[in-house]
Design a protein around this motif. Sequence first.
Motif, mmCIF file in Angstrom:
data_model
loop_
_atom_site.group_PDB
_atom_site.id
_atom_site.type_symbol
_atom_site.label_atom_id
_atom_site.label_comp_id
_atom_site.label_asym_id
_atom_site.label_seq_id
_atom_site.Cartn_x
_atom_site.Cartn_y
_atom_site.Cartn_z
ATOM 1 N N ILE A 11 2.895 -2.681 -7.857
ATOM 2 C CA ILE A 11 3.368 -1.782 -6.805
ATOM 3 C C ILE A 11 4.885 -1.650 -6.845
ATOM 4 C CG2 ILE A 11 3.636 -1.587 -4.293
ATOM 5 C CD1 ILE A 11 0.787 -2.514 -4.000
ATOM 6 N N THR A 12 5.581 -2.757 -7.119
ATOM 7 C CA THR A 12 7.033 -2.694 -7.287
ATOM 8 C C THR A 12 7.389 -1.764 -8.441
ATOM 9 O OG1 THR A 12 7.278 -4.948 -6.439
ATOM 10 C CG2 THR A 12 9.115 -4.058 -7.701
ATOM 11 N N GLY A 13 6.606 -1.842 -9.504
ATOM 12 C CA GLY A 13 6.827 -0.971 -10.660
ATOM 13 C C GLY A 13 6.550 0.491 -10.357
ATOM 14 N N ILE A 14 5.551 0.757 -9.518
ATOM 15 C CA ILE A 14 5.267 2.144 -9.129
ATOM 16 C C ILE A 14 6.460 2.727 -8.371
ATOM 17 C CG2 ILE A 14 3.841 3.613 -7.654
ATOM 18 C CD1 ILE A 14 2.467 2.841 -10.206
ATOM 19 N N GLY A 15 7.032 1.920 -7.473
ATOM 20 C CA GLY A 15 8.226 2.367 -6.764
ATOM 21 C C GLY A 15 9.352 2.688 -7.724
ATOM 22 N N ALA A 16 9.544 1.811 -8.724
ATOM 23 C CA ALA A 16 10.588 2.043 -9.722
ATOM 24 C C ALA A 16 10.297 3.303 -10.528
ATOM 25 C CB ALA A 16 10.691 0.827 -10.650
ATOM 26 N N PHE A 17 9.025 3.525 -10.851
ATOM 27 C CA PHE A 17 8.644 4.715 -11.612
ATOM 28 C C PHE A 17 9.002 5.986 -10.851
ATOM 29 C CE2 PHE A 17 5.628 8.087 -12.615
ATOM 30 C CZ PHE A 17 5.737 8.153 -13.999
ATOM 31 N N LEU A 18 8.689 6.020 -9.577
ATOM 32 C CA LEU A 18 8.991 7.202 -8.766
ATOM 33 C C LEU A 18 10.501 7.411 -8.639
ATOM 34 C CD1 LEU A 18 6.287 6.928 -5.960
ATOM 35 C CD2 LEU A 18 6.294 8.427 -7.963
ATOM 36 N N ALA A 19 11.253 6.316 -8.623
ATOM 37 C CA ALA A 19 12.714 6.446 -8.543
ATOM 38 C C ALA A 19 13.263 7.173 -9.762
ATOM 39 C CB ALA A 19 13.348 5.067 -8.425
ATOM 40 N N ASN A 20 12.601 7.009 -10.907
ATOM 41 C CA ASN A 20 13.049 7.717 -12.107
ATOM 42 C C ASN A 20 12.937 9.228 -11.952
ATOM 43 O OD1 ASN A 20 13.574 5.375 -13.741
ATOM 44 N ND2 ASN A 20 11.374 5.081 -13.888
ATOM 45 N N VAL A 21 12.031 9.660 -11.084
ATOM 46 C CA VAL A 21 11.818 11.092 -10.878
ATOM 47 C C VAL A 21 12.910 11.698 -9.993
ATOM 48 C CG1 VAL A 21 10.237 12.830 -9.950
ATOM 49 C CG2 VAL A 21 9.322 10.837 -11.178
#
Length: 427
Positions: A288-298
């Motif tokens: 879930i922490t990684g999903i947050g980071a992934f969305l930040a890339n957008v």
Amino acid sequence: MVDAHAPVALWRSVRGLPHFWRLLELRTASQFGDGLFQAGLAGGLLFNPERAAGPWELVAAFAVLYLPYSVLGPFAGALLDRWDRRSVLIGANAARLILVLGIAALLASGAGDYSILFGALIANGFTRFVSSGLSAALPDVVPRDQVITMNSVATATGGAAAFVGAGCMLASRSIFGADNKGSAAIILIVVIPVSIAFALSVRFPRHVLGPRESARAIHGSVVYAVATGWLHGARTVLAVRTVAATLGGLATHRMALAFNSMLVFVLVRHGDTHSVAGLGTAALFLFITGIGAFLANVFTPMAVNRWGRYRTANGSLVAAAVIQFGGIGLQIPMMLVCGFLLGAAGQVVKLCADSAMQMDVDDALRGHMFAVQDALFWMSFIIALTAAAAVMPADGDAPGLVVAGSAVYLVGLMVHASIARPAQTPG
């Protein structure tokens, strides 16, 4: 309002940069293998019914895996600015391939934790070498005005690949089992993506990934360049305020993440169902922490274009300090929500740091910079993890660590805001 044609335009931009596309393929294969390897190692050592693990075992695992490289990495990082980065990637991936086979054999034979961790330490060093090389090479294959956007694309793609790799570990674990032989089988699968990464490294033309000739290049023998790697890296950090400021903010994010990771680890290990759900819950927190980071890339490129790197990073650190405090009740569901939001906030700061190093640092010193960043990344994490283990009660009831995490974020904000003031940054 979001432009519906934006994804298509971005796709065309990526495909219009052939060497960047190859770099993206290589990053995807490499980080998929890294995610599978790291998760497989965690499952094999920390959540293996044939081995016991507690807070100090978690600290020991991270320290053995990352601390030696963190100390030596900036020395070795000089090689990324000295040798053809294509050759470095080929050699590092070949070494990873051999080491993964050896680690799988150690696991299958039931070898002790520290012999496995020693092999993993060396493999991890080569992995970090590949990671730093890919980041340092990106500006050599991307026009300057697209660096922030393409860095976000590369980071998002690599992060997604790493988490898919970690997810494959969980699926493989259900097939092969959680014991030593099952863990060895999972590690053996890592050979596939690492072999692909090796083959993709060979496909690059010579010298296309840099380093470029520059007056800032470190002259002298290879021994001299390596021996002074830390010195040149530190000097460059201090000389470039945007780099120093964002690395300071990034270090505090990693410290807060260490506090939260230790809390989740101990809470799920202490629970009555940890033998069944412990690994799944810990993996879910990281996922879930990684999903947050992934969305930040957008959304980070849009935020930077609107507010600039300085205000974007400051805003993320303020938000992180507030969000961190939300986990004060130590309820796992709430900590998962906070992990998602903190993953996004921390990734914004990291992307600002990456952009500063890729745009504000000469190519002749860029490898030094990314090696220093990687060292700082893990040294701050391990220091905070050790501090958390020292004060952690057996049942994980330590809300003070949550408060400490908020305080650390505020320190990061003060460091970033004071060092990278608008009058002293390009924006």
